[in-house]
Design a protein around this motif. Structure first.
Motif, mmCIF file in Angstrom:
data_model
loop_
_atom_site.group_PDB
_atom_site.id
_atom_site.type_symbol
_atom_site.label_atom_id
_atom_site.label_comp_id
_atom_site.label_asym_id
_atom_site.label_seq_id
_atom_site.Cartn_x
_atom_site.Cartn_y
_atom_site.Cartn_z
ATOM 1 N N LYS A 150 24.111 42.760 19.874
ATOM 2 C CA LYS A 150 25.423 43.242 20.317
ATOM 3 C C LYS A 150 25.644 42.949 21.809
ATOM 4 C CE LYS A 150 25.693 46.936 16.980
ATOM 5 N NZ LYS A 150 25.586 48.357 16.785
ATOM 6 N N GLY A 151 25.248 41.774 22.179
ATOM 7 C CA GLY A 151 25.515 41.355 23.569
ATOM 8 C C GLY A 151 24.540 41.907 24.583
ATOM 9 N N ARG A 152 23.575 42.728 24.155
ATOM 10 C CA ARG A 152 22.615 43.331 25.099
ATOM 11 C C ARG A 152 21.224 42.765 24.843
ATOM 12 N NH1 ARG A 152 24.407 47.873 27.930
ATOM 13 N NH2 ARG A 152 22.306 47.883 28.786
ATOM 14 N N VAL A 153 20.441 42.717 25.859
ATOM 15 C CA VAL A 153 19.055 42.216 25.768
ATOM 16 C C VAL A 153 18.217 43.144 24.908
ATOM 17 C CG1 VAL A 153 16.938 41.887 27.087
ATOM 18 C CG2 VAL A 153 19.107 41.172 28.059
ATOM 19 N N THR A 154 17.372 42.548 24.051
ATOM 20 C CA THR A 154 16.396 43.370 23.318
ATOM 21 C C THR A 154 14.975 42.859 23.498
ATOM 22 O OG1 THR A 154 16.753 42.047 21.353
ATOM 23 C CG2 THR A 154 18.015 44.113 21.514
ATOM 24 N N GLY A 155 14.854 41.593 23.917
ATOM 25 C CA GLY A 155 13.498 41.065 24.091
ATOM 26 C C GLY A 155 13.525 39.705 24.766
ATOM 27 N N ILE A 156 12.339 39.241 25.099
ATOM 28 C CA ILE A 156 12.230 37.916 25.723
ATOM 29 C C ILE A 156 10.995 37.217 25.171
ATOM 30 C CG2 ILE A 156 11.110 38.944 27.769
ATOM 31 C CD1 ILE A 156 12.369 36.622 29.426
ATOM 32 N N GLU A 157 11.161 35.926 24.886
ATOM 33 C CA GLU A 157 10.035 35.146 24.363
ATOM 34 C C GLU A 157 9.421 34.325 25.493
ATOM 35 O OE1 GLU A 157 11.625 34.199 19.834
ATOM 36 O OE2 GLU A 157 11.393 32.568 21.279
ATOM 37 N N PHE A 158 8.080 34.316 25.508
ATOM 38 C CA PHE A 158 7.360 33.513 26.502
ATOM 39 C C PHE A 158 6.484 32.492 25.798
ATOM 40 C CE2 PHE A 158 8.347 37.284 28.971
ATOM 41 C CZ PHE A 158 8.654 36.763 30.223
ATOM 42 N N VAL A 159 6.256 31.384 26.462
ATOM 43 C CA VAL A 159 5.263 30.411 25.987
ATOM 44 C C VAL A 159 4.279 30.178 27.130
ATOM 45 C CG1 VAL A 159 6.659 29.164 24.307
ATOM 46 C CG2 VAL A 159 6.792 28.552 26.738
ATOM 47 N N PRO A 160 3.087 29.747 26.774
ATOM 48 C CA PRO A 160 2.145 29.458 27.865
ATOM 49 C C PRO A 160 2.719 28.384 28.779
ATOM 50 C CG PRO A 160 1.024 29.463 25.759
ATOM 51 C CD PRO A 160 2.483 29.515 25.449
ATOM 52 N N PHE A 161 2.499 28.543 30.061
ATOM 53 C CA PHE A 161 3.000 27.566 31.028
ATOM 54 C C PHE A 161 2.334 26.222 30.773
ATOM 55 C CE2 PHE A 161 2.833 25.946 35.564
ATOM 56 C CZ PHE A 161 4.145 25.500 35.545
ATOM 57 N N GLU A 166 5.151 34.341 22.604
ATOM 58 C CA GLU A 166 4.854 35.766 22.760
ATOM 59 C C GLU A 166 6.189 36.470 22.952
ATOM 60 O OE1 GLU A 166 1.911 38.406 25.575
ATOM 61 O OE2 GLU A 166 1.522 36.276 25.289
ATOM 62 N N LEU A 167 6.464 37.403 22.120
ATOM 63 C CA LEU A 167 7.748 38.123 22.203
ATOM 64 C C LEU A 167 7.513 39.489 22.838
ATOM 65 C CD1 LEU A 167 10.760 38.553 21.501
ATOM 66 C CD2 LEU A 167 9.985 39.417 19.270
ATOM 67 N N LEU A 168 8.258 39.756 23.868
ATOM 68 C CA LEU A 168 8.113 41.050 24.531
ATOM 69 C C LEU A 168 9.425 41.806 24.402
ATOM 70 C CD1 LEU A 168 6.381 39.790 27.804
ATOM 71 C CD2 LEU A 168 5.280 40.874 25.859
ATOM 72 N N PRO A 169 9.393 42.989 23.787
ATOM 73 C CA PRO A 169 10.621 43.768 23.693
ATOM 74 C C PRO A 169 10.998 44.301 25.071
ATOM 75 C CG PRO A 169 8.819 44.741 22.417
ATOM 76 C CD PRO A 169 8.238 43.650 23.209
ATOM 77 N N THR A 170 12.266 44.271 25.402
ATOM 78 C CA THR A 170 12.695 44.768 26.723
ATOM 79 C C THR A 170 14.176 45.107 26.708
ATOM 80 O OG1 THR A 170 12.912 44.201 29.043
ATOM 81 C CG2 THR A 170 13.042 42.380 27.538
ATOM 82 N N ASP A 171 14.557 46.006 27.660
ATOM 83 C CA ASP A 171 15.986 46.360 27.770
ATOM 84 C C ASP A 171 16.614 45.678 28.972
ATOM 85 O OD1 ASP A 171 15.411 48.424 25.829
ATOM 86 O OD2 ASP A 171 14.504 49.526 27.504
ATOM 87 N N CYS A 172 15.752 45.225 29.867
ATOM 88 C CA CYS A 172 16.297 44.693 31.123
ATOM 89 C C CYS A 172 15.398 43.575 31.625
ATOM 90 C CB CYS A 172 16.356 45.835 32.148
ATOM 91 S SG CYS A 172 16.879 45.283 33.764
ATOM 92 N N ILE A 173 16.001 42.460 31.958
ATOM 93 C CA ILE A 173 15.223 41.325 32.480
ATOM 94 C C ILE A 173 15.715 41.005 33.885
ATOM 95 C CG2 ILE A 173 14.709 38.858 32.186
ATOM 96 C CD1 ILE A 173 15.132 39.386 29.138
ATOM 97 N N ILE A 174 14.788 40.998 34.798
ATOM 98 C CA ILE A 174 15.154 40.637 36.175
ATOM 99 C C ILE A 174 14.532 39.274 36.458
ATOM 100 C CG2 ILE A 174 14.994 41.277 38.605
ATOM 101 C CD1 ILE A 174 14.751 44.209 37.671
ATOM 102 N N SER A 175 15.411 38.314 36.715
ATOM 103 C CA SER A 175 14.924 36.955 36.930
ATOM 104 C C SER A 175 14.816 36.689 38.420
ATOM 105 C CB SER A 175 15.886 35.979 36.257
ATOM 106 O OG SER A 175 16.134 34.892 37.070
ATOM 107 N N ALA A 176 13.577 36.564 38.873
ATOM 108 C CA ALA A 176 13.351 36.331 40.309
ATOM 109 C C ALA A 176 12.605 35.031 40.470
ATOM 110 C CB ALA A 176 12.576 37.507 40.904
ATOM 111 N N ILE A 177 13.254 33.939 40.029
ATOM 112 C CA ILE A 177 12.549 32.646 40.042
ATOM 113 C C ILE A 177 13.044 31.755 41.185
ATOM 114 C CG2 ILE A 177 11.986 32.629 37.582
ATOM 115 C CD1 ILE A 177 14.443 30.697 37.312
ATOM 116 N N GLY A 178 13.882 32.285 42.027
ATOM 117 C CA GLY A 178 14.308 31.481 43.187
ATOM 118 C C GLY A 178 15.671 31.893 43.686
#
Ligand SMILES: Cc1cc2nc3c(=O)[nH]c(=O)nc-3n(C[C@H](O)[C@H](O)[C@H](O)COP(=O)(O)OP(=O)(O)OC[C@H]3O[C@@H](n4cnc5c(N)ncnc54)[C@H](O)[C@@H]3O)c2cc1C
Ligand code: SF4
Ligand code: SF4
Ligand code: SF4
Length: 844
Positions: free
Chosen positions: A314-325, A335-347
């Motif tokens: 419904k337009g809101r974050v529920t999780g984020i998927e990661f792969v090995p770098f 790897e799926l991590l459930p989450t309500d909020c994602i803060i992207s601090a990549i630059g």
């Protein structure tokens, strides 16, 4: 104009006194930490604070959040741990009683040009400060409500309290910078307007945008840019606490922004915070101490992962998927991590929307074009600084960039050419200097760095108050004491004269070349060569000053009035009242080819004691084949006051007398005669009385009855500094006489002048007395010397001193120890008496 006759150039090119220590080289603002740290070690926080302000503003800010590149290069790090320079800077600001207002210049120059600076972060602030102090009218435009850039917008107050920032930034008001906040370039005013109204414009707008993740789902509700999150959270923006409280928060990134975002989320009572970084923990750009503090506060860290997709409902974050770098991201590895909020601090990214079509040429490929040395652009009068051109950097780097821009703006406005990149030299670590300093690092005692204790994690996560309370006074003083004060200046540390008149030989030489010293200065050096002994570059300051004295004489500017006494003495020893050459009637016993000797007591020993001189001569005749005696002065006093021509003629006189006696070798009894003749008349073969006395067979002939065996300290004359054989001979003789010897730390090659060297007493009596007192303070024992002038000098200020010939030839030497020195008149009378005594003896 440099004076061609004196070799200033050698000192200017070789002296290391201003070579930067590693900490200073690695500081982008090149702060000389040694000075302020030394003041702290003395408990003088006021002086330390004032010293810092001489070089830069904002010590309270930098002392908290500077990433301290100076510490990474600190030489102490090779021994145990780097000195805590950053924390010490803060202590200086914490414990000073000074208000910085008092440290600012009372009056500023006033220049007519106006400069606009856009962006009130560290780069813009530094440029505004420097340009205003240089006298320009400065207008500072800032889009936000308050100045500070990232200092107030993004760096959380638990690391950098707002009142500290506001307090220190107040300096810009104090010095008269016009500050216009809530003024955004591109919205409230345009670049063309600024370029039309101001003589120069500096853009220091930083990197205010957060780089997007650019993966599926990055526009869902609950996905925030790191910088945006911090800006909103720290401004108390409505809705942010609710977005975080009791939520599972994932922060992506490994730099300062990521760690600050994670710790801020903890303080906003997130249910849990997971920091995910693609590389290893050691590779995170954030300071290790910050990362550890985050972990202490409950932040979880996962490394080696990179985000692949954000999942939502419904337009809101529920999780984020990661792969090995570095992996391709195949199924199973996700790897799926459930989450309500994602803060992207990549630059962070620049926002250049103010560059409308008119100025599109400044960033043709979307990237700004500029000269990284001069901070200039293709637009005349437009300069750039800070993160805008450096990329995401640090506060100190941004400040250094602002300072550089200010420098080139000033040059531009003063009509001075702007150098091309190749002509500007960056300072770099001088490896040979470092090696030199490291030579004695093994002698440094291990002393670990003083620990800084933070507020306990369970307390600090409840609020935004400062985590690190800084050092207490005592710890700051102790920590500052760990600094090794890496510098050369070995000569200055040893020489009272240099300490008195200059900070370094470089300053001395510059001032001499510019004629900035009074004429006495070149005559205050003892010409003792201690500086040469300690100098890793073999520089001889005394020789330079001697050259200057000669030049002053040639120009009629020297010697000084006080040297009239020297003239009187010299007139006497150059007259029939003293001059005498007598041959030994028993000579010619010696076969051809063997060494024959002429005794040369010099004017100093003759003036001190004709009796001793005569006894020495008689003894000499017993131990070597002696042709006779020459009463003459070696000419050193004339040499030392700069009368070179007169000195040369006296030296020629000695050669003539030697030829008369047909001796192969001159035997001197004074280290000054030895040094002078040896160095200026290579045709004369020379030795000393003491060398001859100390020879095995001669020693046996020294059958002195000695009931009074004492402990003596030997004062080696500075003229005997390089004469190890002579120093050994003196010790051998004393040993033979049965006396005990206690060496001073300043002896042999490291000996100090008695104070009399270089004719200093005739230039400045008070300074001379200080020098003698310093030498006397080197020992509590009776002193034995082998220079009559040294003996007289030391006794002039209450020293207990005796000449070695007294110990050999004078049974009542105990009375000599405290005897007053002879007056000039007594000396002259003694010299004449010696001549008469010699003439009275029947060996003409
Ligand atoms: C979260 C975070 C933590 C950090 N922690 C540290 C740290 O611990 N130690 C450290 O040394 N460095 C740290 N840094 C980096 C440091 O803060 C920056 O390198 C530094 O602030 C850059 O200075 P600047 O003046 O170039 O830019 P900024 O500080 O970004 O200032 C630019 C200013 O320009 C203004 N501006 C932008 N556009 C306009 C416009 N169009 N018109 C008018 N004004 C405009 C902005 O509002 C801002 O005030 C951190 C950075 C961040 C984001
Ligand atoms: S020991 Fe002191 S002077 Fe030497 S590098 Fe470290 S801080 Fe600088
Ligand atoms: S010892 Fe003195 S003269 Fe020699 S390099 Fe060092 S500072 Fe310069
Ligand atoms: S010669 Fe002696 S007094 Fe002169 S500068 Fe050198 S150390 Fe100092």
């Amino acid at each position: 104009m440099m004076d061609q006759l004196i070799n200033y150039e050698e000192v200017l090119t070789k002296c290391l006194s201003e070579t930067m220590p590693p900490c200073q080289v690695s500081c982008p603002l090149q702060v000389d930490t040694r000075e302020y740290v030394q003041y702290i070690s003395q408990g003088n926080f006021n002086a330390s604070y004032a010293k810092i302000w001489e070089k830069l503003p904002f010590p309270g800010i930098l002392g908290r959040i500077c990433l301290h590149p100076c510490e990474t290069q600190c030489r102490r790090g090779a021994k145990d741990e780097a000195v805590a320079l950053c924390a010490l800077k803060r202590s200086s600001a914490d414990y000073t009683e000074y208000q910085f207002e008092k440290l600012l210049p009372r009056e500023l120059p006033e220049k007519k040009e106006k400069i606009a600076i856009v962006g009130g972060g560290p780069a813009g602030l530094m440029a505004a400060y420097d340009l205003r102090l240089a006298g320009y009218k400065v207008v500072l435009y800032e889009a936000a409500e308050m100045l500070g850039g990232m200092l107030t917008q993004a760096i959380p107050p638990y690391r950098l309290p707002r009142d500290i920032v506001i307090g220190e930034l107040n300096v810009l008001h104090q010095i008269g910078v016009t500050i216009l906040t809530n003024s955004r370039l591109g919205k409230d005013f345009q670049l063309s307007e600024l370029l039309g109204k101001f003589s120069a414009v500096l853009l220091a707008t930083g990197l205010p945008g957060s780089k997007k993740l650019t993966i599926e789902g990055d526009n869902l509700i609950g996905v925030l840019g790191g910088l945006d999150f911090l800006r909103l959270a720290l401004n108390g923006e409505a809705g942010i606490p609710e977005l975080i409280r009791d939520r599972h928060v994932v922060v992506v990134g490994g730099g300062n922004v990521a760690v600050d975002a994670a710790r801020t989320a903890i303080r906003l009572k997130a249910r849990d915070v997971l920091l995910v970084y693609r590389r290893t923990k050691a590779e995170m750009r954030a300071l290790p101490s910050e990362v550890n503090e985050a972990l202490e506060e409950g932040v979880n860290l996962k490394t080696g992962l990179m985000p692949r997709r954000i999942i939502g409902k419904k337009g809101r974050v529920t999780g984020i998927e990661f792969v090995p770098f570095k992996a391709t991201g195949e199924a199973g590895m996700v790897e799926l991590l459930p989450t309500d909020c994602i803060i992207s601090a990549i630059g962070q990214v620049a926002e250049l929307d103010f560059l409308n079509e008119e100025f599109a040429f400044l960033a043709p490929e979307g990237q700004l074009e500029f000269d990284s040395v001069t901070c200039t652009t293709k637009q005349q009068g437009l300069f750039l600084a800070g993160d805008l051109i450096l990329g995401a950097s640090t506060v100190v780097e941004a400040m250094a960039s602002g300072r550089r821009a200010a420098l080139y703006i000033d040059r531009y406005l003063q009509g001075q050419g702007l150098p091309s990149t190749s002509t500007l030299e960056e300072s770099s670590l001088d490896e040979s200097f470092l090696n030199l300093l490291n030579n004695n690092i093994s002698q440094v005692e291990v002393k670990p760095r003083k620990v800084l204790s933070n507020v306990a994690p369970e307390l600090r996560i409840n609020n935004f108050t400062e985590v690190n309370p800084g050092y207490n006074r005592e710890d700051a003083i102790e920590e500052a004491g760990r600094c090794l004060q890496c510098e050369c200046r070995f000569c200055v540390k040893e020489c009272e004269f240099l300490q008195e008149i200059c900070a370094s030989p470089l300053e001395l030489v510059r001032k001499l070349a510019q004629g900035e010293y009074p004429p006495e200065v070149p005559y205050l050096c003892n010409i003792c060569e201690l500086c040469v002994k300690v100098c890793p570059q073999d520089l001889d300051i005394g020789a330079l000053l001697l050259g200057l004295r000669q030049q002053m004489v040639e120009r009629g500017e020297g010697p000084l009035p006080g040297h009239a006494f020297v003239d009187r003495d010299q007139d006497h020893v150059n007259s029939e009242a003293f001059l005498l050459t007598m041959s030994n009637p028993e000579r010619n016993k010696v076969k051809d080819g063997n060494e024959t000797y002429a005794f040369f007591p010099g004017c100093s020993l003759s003036g001190y004691s004709p009796e001793l001189t005569l006894k020495a001569f008689q003894h000499l005749k017993n131990i070597v084949s002696c042709d006779g005696i020459i009463l003459h002065c070696c000419g050193a006093p004339n040499l030392l006051i700069g009368r070179r021509a007169k000195f040369d003629s006296m030296l020629a006189g000695i050669c003539t007398q030697m030829e008369k006696l047909e001796s192969t070798t001159l035997v001197v009894a004074c280290p000054d005669c030895y040094h002078t003749i040896k160095n200026h008349a290579s045709n004369i073969k020379i030795t000393t009385l003491y060398h001859l006395l100390a020879e095995k067979d001669s020693l046996r002939k020294l059958s002195i009855r000695n009931d009074d065996r004492r402990t003596f300290t030997i004062h080696d004359s500075c003229k005997a500094r390089w004469e190890c054989d002579l120093q050994d001979a003196i010790r051998k003789i004393l040993h033979h006489l049965g006396h005990n010897i206690v060496e001073m730390p300043y002896s042999r090659e490291m000996t100090r002048c008695c104070g009399n060297g270089g004719m200093v007493p005739y230039t400045d009596l008070d300074f001379f007395i200080r020098l003698v007192e310093r030498r006397l303070a080197d020992t509590n024992n009776d002193i034995v010397t082998y220079c009559a002038a040294c003996r007289e000098t030391l006794s002039s200020q209450g020293g207990s001193a005796v000449h070695i010939l007294d110990l050999i030839f004078n049974q009542a030497w105990g009375d000599v120890l405290r005897a007053e020195p002879k007056t000039g008149r007594e000396r002259r009378e003694n010299q004449t008496r010696l001549r008469e005594m010699l003439q009275a003896v029947d060996y003409k």
